[in-house]
Write a protein that holds these residues in place. Structure first.
Motif, PDB file in Angstrom:
ATOM      1  N   VAL A 137       0.869  -1.173   0.000  1.00  0.00           N
ATOM      2  CA  VAL A 137       0.000   0.000   0.000  1.00  0.00           C
ATOM      3  C   VAL A 137       0.904   1.221   0.000  1.00  0.00           C
ATOM      4  O   VAL A 137       1.589   1.499   0.978  1.00  0.00           O
ATOM      5  N   THR A 138       0.929   1.947  -1.095  1.00  0.00           N
ATOM      6  CA  THR A 138       1.878   3.052  -1.237  1.00  0.00           C
ATOM      7  C   THR A 138       1.347   4.367  -0.677  1.00  0.00           C
ATOM      8  O   THR A 138       2.123   5.279  -0.419  1.00  0.00           O
ATOM      9  N   SER A 139       0.031   4.474  -0.503  1.00  0.00           N
ATOM     10  CA  SER A 139      -0.528   5.632   0.190  1.00  0.00           C
ATOM     11  C   SER A 139      -1.874   5.247   0.768  1.00  0.00           C
ATOM     12  O   SER A 139      -2.587   4.399   0.216  1.00  0.00           O
ATOM     13  N   ALA A 140      -2.216   5.866   1.886  1.00  0.00           N
ATOM     14  CA  ALA A 140      -3.482   5.591   2.554  1.00  0.00           C
ATOM     15  C   ALA A 140      -3.976   6.858   3.234  1.00  0.00           C
ATOM     16  O   ALA A 140      -3.220   7.527   3.935  1.00  0.00           O
ATOM     17  N   ASP A 141      -5.226   7.191   3.018  1.00  0.00           N
ATOM     18  CA  ASP A 141      -5.838   8.352   3.646  1.00  0.00           C
ATOM     19  C   ASP A 141      -7.243   7.960   4.102  1.00  0.00           C
ATOM     20  O   ASP A 141      -8.100   7.663   3.268  1.00  0.00           O
ATOM     21  N   PRO A 142      -7.441   7.878   5.433  1.00  0.00           N
ATOM     22  CA  PRO A 142      -6.499   8.197   6.507  1.00  0.00           C
ATOM     23  C   PRO A 142      -5.510   7.051   6.757  1.00  0.00           C
ATOM     24  O   PRO A 142      -5.799   5.898   6.418  1.00  0.00           O
ATOM     25  N   VAL A 143      -4.396   7.387   7.348  1.00  0.00           N
ATOM     26  CA  VAL A 143      -3.362   6.382   7.608  1.00  0.00           C
ATOM     27  C   VAL A 143      -3.782   5.406   8.699  1.00  0.00           C
ATOM     28  O   VAL A 143      -3.169   4.348   8.862  1.00  0.00           O
ATOM     29  N   THR A 144      -4.817   5.756   9.438  1.00  0.00           N
ATOM     30  CA  THR A 144      -5.306   4.899  10.525  1.00  0.00           C
ATOM     31  C   THR A 144      -6.286   3.837  10.052  1.00  0.00           C
ATOM     32  O   THR A 144      -6.791   3.047  10.852  1.00  0.00           O
ATOM     33  N   ALA A 145      -6.575   3.790   8.746  1.00  0.00           N
ATOM     34  CA  ALA A 145      -7.601   2.883   8.228  1.00  0.00           C
ATOM     35  C   ALA A 145      -7.287   1.424   8.543  1.00  0.00           C
ATOM     36  O   ALA A 145      -6.121   1.011   8.579  1.00  0.00           O
ATOM     37  N   PHE A 162     -18.103 -14.330   3.632  1.00  0.00           N
ATOM     38  CA  PHE A 162     -16.856 -13.603   3.879  1.00  0.00           C
ATOM     39  C   PHE A 162     -16.927 -12.156   3.384  1.00  0.00           C
ATOM     40  O   PHE A 162     -16.856 -11.214   4.175  1.00  0.00           O
ATOM     41  N   CYS A 163     -17.114 -11.975   2.095  1.00  0.00           N
ATOM     42  CA  CYS A 163     -16.978 -10.643   1.493  1.00  0.00           C
ATOM     43  C   CYS A 163     -17.915  -9.613   2.103  1.00  0.00           C
ATOM     44  O   CYS A 163     -17.519  -8.452   2.293  1.00  0.00           O
ATOM     45  N   ASN A 164     -19.142 -10.009   2.401  1.00  0.00           N
ATOM     46  CA  ASN A 164     -20.113  -9.049   2.907  1.00  0.00           C
ATOM     47  C   ASN A 164     -19.789  -8.527   4.300  1.00  0.00           C
ATOM     48  O   ASN A 164     -20.480  -7.631   4.808  1.00  0.00           O
ATOM     49  N   HIS A 165     -18.735  -9.060   4.908  1.00  0.00           N
ATOM     50  CA  HIS A 165     -18.330  -8.627   6.250  1.00  0.00           C
ATOM     51  C   HIS A 165     -16.924  -8.037   6.267  1.00  0.00           C
ATOM     52  O   HIS A 165     -16.401  -7.732   7.342  1.00  0.00           O
ATOM     53  N   VAL A 166     -16.324  -7.899   5.108  1.00  0.00           N
ATOM     54  CA  VAL A 166     -14.939  -7.419   5.016  1.00  0.00           C
ATOM     55  C   VAL A 166     -14.964  -5.984   4.501  1.00  0.00           C
ATOM     56  O   VAL A 166     -15.091  -5.739   3.308  1.00  0.00           O
ATOM     57  N   HIS A 167     -14.854  -5.041   5.449  1.00  0.00           N
ATOM     58  CA  HIS A 167     -15.044  -3.628   5.165  1.00  0.00           C
ATOM     59  C   HIS A 167     -13.784  -2.831   5.510  1.00  0.00           C
ATOM     60  O   HIS A 167     -12.907  -3.293   6.243  1.00  0.00           O
ATOM     61  N   PHE A 168     -13.752  -1.606   5.019  1.00  0.00           N
ATOM     62  CA  PHE A 168     -12.803  -0.624   5.503  1.00  0.00           C
ATOM     63  C   PHE A 168     -13.451   0.196   6.622  1.00  0.00           C
ATOM     64  O   PHE A 168     -14.644   0.513   6.565  1.00  0.00           O
ATOM     65  N   PHE A 169     -12.649   0.549   7.605  1.00  0.00           N
ATOM     66  CA  PHE A 169     -13.041   1.502   8.638  1.00  0.00           C
ATOM     67  C   PHE A 169     -11.950   2.556   8.746  1.00  0.00           C
ATOM     68  O   PHE A 169     -10.771   2.270   8.508  1.00  0.00           O
ATOM     69  N   ALA A 170     -12.314   3.764   9.132  1.00  0.00           N
ATOM     70  CA  ALA A 170     -11.344   4.851   9.209  1.00  0.00           C
ATOM     71  C   ALA A 170     -10.294   4.605  10.282  1.00  0.00           C
ATOM     72  O   ALA A 170      -9.161   5.090  10.179  1.00  0.00           O
ATOM     73  N   PRO A 189      -4.707  -3.353  10.621  1.00  0.00           N
ATOM     74  CA  PRO A 189      -4.246  -2.196   9.860  1.00  0.00           C
ATOM     75  C   PRO A 189      -4.069  -2.558   8.397  1.00  0.00           C
ATOM     76  O   PRO A 189      -3.794  -3.720   8.056  1.00  0.00           O
ATOM     77  N   ILE A 190      -4.214  -1.570   7.518  1.00  0.00           N
ATOM     78  CA  ILE A 190      -4.154  -1.808   6.080  1.00  0.00           C
ATOM     79  C   ILE A 190      -2.888  -2.560   5.674  1.00  0.00           C
ATOM     80  O   ILE A 190      -2.941  -3.541   4.917  1.00  0.00           O
TER      81      ILE A 190
END
Length: 210
Positions: A137-145, A162-170, A189-190
């Motif tokens: 991952v070369t960049s992430a905004d926010p970095v806390t994701a 599986f997929c329906n429960h795999v989300h991003f959070f800030a 962490p990402i």
């Protein structure tokens, strides 16, 4: 003693390890490469990419409940999809989507192409923006994701289980109320989620789509 990380790794292997398969992969690399062109995939073209008889590929596809088709019987989604989802995935000049957050971290390596990812925080709707290539991952905004992961016992329908429960959070803090309602889930962490995915997704060695 089996740790939570071991269970997560085993689930990711079960879901994504089939990327290396041919006709029996639920969204194997040959199909991903064809979908990455941004157009529906004819089963005959998929069979040619696999080097397998058309009837054999049709039979394998019939055993996979998650594959998406258009009204002409062409494949439009298999992990990577032409139909909008929360996970926008821009690659090689095409705007595509994925079924889950983890897909966005694994597919750039499988496809040997960098990607731009935009996906809302599942809790707040705040946009999360990433750039991902075959090195990380070369960049992430926010970095806390962070990314949520689950370890279901039954993967008959990978998208549902599986997929329906795999989300991003800030952030892990933002994810806490969701985790409280999903005791079987965890967040990473990402960068850690990317590393976990690369254990089962070796880099693609064939020519990337043009």
């Amino acid at each position: 003693m089996t740790t939570e990380r071991d269970r997560l790794a085993a689930t990711v292997e079960a879901v994504f390890g089939c990327e290396r398969n041919t006709a029996h992969g639920w969204h194997g690399a040959p199909l991903l490469r064809l979908l990455a062109h941004g157009e529906p995939v004819e089963v005959e073209n998929l069979a040619e990419a696999y080097g397998r008889p058309v009837h054999e590929v049709r039979q394998a596809l019939a055993e996979v409940p998650d594959i998406e088709y258009d009204e002409h019987g062409r494949i439009v989604g298999a992990g990577l999809t032409l139909r909008p989802t929360p996970h926008r995935f821009e690659i090689n000049g095409h705007v595509l989507y994925t079924w889950c957050a983890m897909d966005t971290l694994i597919y750039p390596r499988l496809l040997a192409q960098p990607a731009r990812v935009t996906s809302p925080c599942h809790a707040t709707g705040t946009p999360i923006r990433l750039t991902v290539d075959d090195t990380g991952v070369t960049s992430a905004d926010p970095v806390t994701a962070v990314v949520s992961l689950v370890t279901p016992d039954d993967l008959t329908s990978v998208r549902t289980a599986f997929c329906n429960h795999v989300h991003f959070f800030a952030s892990s803090v933002t994810a806490r109320p969701w985790l409280d309602r999903h005791s079987e889930a965890a967040v990473l962490p990402i960068a850690e989620a990317y590393d976990l995915g690369q254990r089962v997704a070796p880099p693609e060695t064939t020519t990337p789509p043009s």
